[in-house]
Enzyme design. Sequence first.
Site, PDB file in Angstrom:
ATOM      1  N   MET A  26      -7.546   3.672  11.966  1.00 56.54           N
ATOM      2  CA  MET A  26      -7.525   4.574  13.116  1.00 56.54           C
ATOM      3  C   MET A  26      -8.723   5.523  13.062  1.00 56.54           C
ATOM      4  O   MET A  26      -8.716   6.568  13.712  1.00 56.54           O
ATOM      5  CB  MET A  26      -6.211   5.354  13.160  1.00 56.54           C
ATOM      6  CG  MET A  26      -4.995   4.419  13.308  1.00 56.54           C
ATOM      7  SD  MET A  26      -3.537   5.198  14.002  1.00 56.54           S
ATOM      8  CE  MET A  26      -3.246   6.467  12.792  1.00 56.54           C
ATOM      9  N   LEU A  29     -12.827   8.035   8.880  1.00 54.12           N
ATOM     10  CA  LEU A  29     -12.857   7.271   7.628  1.00 54.12           C
ATOM     11  C   LEU A  29     -13.248   8.121   6.431  1.00 54.12           C
ATOM     12  O   LEU A  29     -14.103   9.001   6.533  1.00 54.12           O
ATOM     13  CB  LEU A  29     -13.831   6.098   7.782  1.00 54.12           C
ATOM     14  CG  LEU A  29     -13.519   5.200   8.984  1.00 54.12           C
ATOM     15  CD1 LEU A  29     -14.554   4.086   9.086  1.00 54.12           C
ATOM     16  CD2 LEU A  29     -12.124   4.605   8.904  1.00 54.12           C
ATOM     17  N   ALA A  31     -13.259   7.938   1.719  1.00 52.05           N
ATOM     18  CA  ALA A  31     -13.566   7.002   0.632  1.00 52.05           C
ATOM     19  C   ALA A  31     -12.462   5.968   0.423  1.00 52.05           C
ATOM     20  O   ALA A  31     -12.718   4.853  -0.041  1.00 52.05           O
ATOM     21  CB  ALA A  31     -13.811   7.782  -0.658  1.00 52.05           C
ATOM     22  N   GLY A  32     -11.212   6.320   0.781  1.00 53.44           N
ATOM     23  CA  GLY A  32     -10.119   5.352   0.672  1.00 53.44           C
ATOM     24  C   GLY A  32     -10.352   4.155   1.587  1.00 53.44           C
ATOM     25  O   GLY A  32     -10.199   2.996   1.184  1.00 53.44           O
ATOM     26  N   HIS A  33     -10.750   4.437   2.833  1.00 57.39           N
ATOM     27  CA  HIS A  33     -11.048   3.336   3.764  1.00 57.39           C
ATOM     28  C   HIS A  33     -12.232   2.504   3.263  1.00 57.39           C
ATOM     29  O   HIS A  33     -12.217   1.278   3.357  1.00 57.39           O
ATOM     30  CB  HIS A  33     -11.430   3.892   5.141  1.00 57.39           C
ATOM     31  CG  HIS A  33     -10.330   4.595   5.868  1.00 57.39           C
ATOM     32  ND1 HIS A  33     -10.308   5.957   6.039  1.00 57.39           N
ATOM     33  CD2 HIS A  33      -9.211   4.125   6.471  1.00 57.39           C
ATOM     34  CE1 HIS A  33      -9.244   6.294   6.741  1.00 57.39           C
ATOM     35  NE2 HIS A  33      -8.545   5.207   7.004  1.00 57.39           N
ATOM     36  N   LYS A 144      -2.413   0.924   0.003  1.00 60.30           N
ATOM     37  CA  LYS A 144      -1.071   1.144  -0.557  1.00 60.30           C
ATOM     38  C   LYS A 144      -0.571   2.551  -0.291  1.00 60.30           C
ATOM     39  O   LYS A 144       0.590   2.856  -0.526  1.00 60.30           O
ATOM     40  CB  LYS A 144      -1.090   0.906  -2.068  1.00 60.30           C
ATOM     41  CG  LYS A 144      -1.138  -0.540  -2.470  1.00 60.30           C
ATOM     42  CD  LYS A 144      -0.877  -0.631  -3.963  1.00 60.30           C
ATOM     43  CE  LYS A 144      -1.102  -2.027  -4.488  1.00 60.30           C
ATOM     44  NZ  LYS A 144      -0.886  -2.075  -5.946  1.00 60.30           N
ATOM     45  N   SER A 182      -6.699  11.013   6.264  1.00 54.49           N
ATOM     46  CA  SER A 182      -7.334  11.671   7.413  1.00 54.49           C
ATOM     47  C   SER A 182      -6.633  12.987   7.711  1.00 54.49           C
ATOM     48  O   SER A 182      -7.244  13.933   8.209  1.00 54.49           O
ATOM     49  CB  SER A 182      -7.268  10.761   8.630  1.00 54.49           C
ATOM     50  OG  SER A 182      -7.928   9.550   8.333  1.00 54.49           O
TER      51      SER A 182
HETATM   52  O1  PAF Z   1      -2.827   2.576   8.712  1.00 55.80           O
HETATM   53  C1  PAF Z   1      -3.333   2.770   9.834  1.00 55.80           C
HETATM   54  O2  PAF Z   1      -4.399   3.388   9.988  1.00 55.80           O
HETATM   55  C2  PAF Z   1      -2.631   2.253  11.076  1.00 55.80           C
HETATM   56  O3  PAF Z   1      -1.251   2.365  10.957  1.00 55.80           O
HETATM   57  C3  PAF Z   1      -3.031   0.818  11.448  1.00 55.80           C
HETATM   58  C4  PAF Z   1      -2.635  -0.182  10.388  1.00 55.80           C
HETATM   59  C5  PAF Z   1      -4.531   0.766  11.683  1.00 55.80           C
HETATM   60  C6  PAF Z   1      -2.331   0.407  12.757  1.00 55.80           C
HETATM   61  O4  PAF Z   1      -2.657   1.248  13.813  1.00 55.80           O
END
Ligand code: PAF
Length: 274
Positions: A26, A29, A31-33, A144, A182
């Site tokens: 979503m 972003l 460092a986890g992403h 996770k 976030s």
């Molecule tokens: O974890 C997230 O950011 C959201 O729940 C996802 C998986 C992108 C779905 O909108």
Amino acid sequence: MQIISAIADLRAALKGRGRVVFVPTMGNLHAGHISLMQQARAHGDTVVASIFVNRLQFGPNDDFDKYPRTFQDDCDKLAAAGVDVLFAPTEADLYPEPQEYVVEPPAIQHQLDGEFRPGHFRGVATVVLKLFNIVQPQAAVFGKKDYQQLMVLRNMTRQLALPINIIGGETIRADDGLALSSRNGYLSASERAEAPRLYLELTRIRDAIRNGETDIAGLENAAVAALTAAGWKTDYVAVRQQADLGDAIDANAPLVVLAASRLGTTRLIDNIEI
Ligand code: PAF
């Protein structure tokens, strides 16, 4: 990095691209992403990320409107992380008509986070199935940190026979233990200083169970009491089976301890595997 918003354009861009690994997000972003993007890179030829703040998974009192949107900064981070394609649909691209067909997860959607966020997992499962159908990846990576989400999506993928390998990415923490999220951006300076207590309480429960403590309810209650004394408002602290998040605890099976608690107006979640 190609940035695409229309479904037809994305399908055209992904034709003949080899093994596609998908990381839905979503945005906003951290460092986890980015670690999920790196994991994705190790599993395929083409890494596709998406950014879409999915209205369907937010309740009427949730933070949909104020959810941080930092698109340009996110694009820079994804490009630097070597992501090949960013799918960033508008609401009109993804929901050109009201989404009346939905994925209804089983009873687990009403427990733990689902008890406090009615409809949340229906919204997550629905958008992820739709994104899977658009991107058609061979693998997808989810953090996770959203443990229950990962389990719901894994089970959906298995039961609906989607040919997608679901990969769980480890939670990335700040030096003081706070899981990156976030929503950490909502915290004031004093709340940020207090925030690592959530992880601390989870580690206390983990260590006690490792040392042979069997009074699970006592451990959960003590953690809630410690958080309350420090000004938190706790939705749950729960020790569950990793396999199904059920509460029939078999001390020999892998466990996970999960929590959701609010500091001021910010709701934080965290978990650790035992
Ligand atoms: O974890 C997230 O950011 C959201 O729940 C996802 C998986 C992108 C779905 O909108």
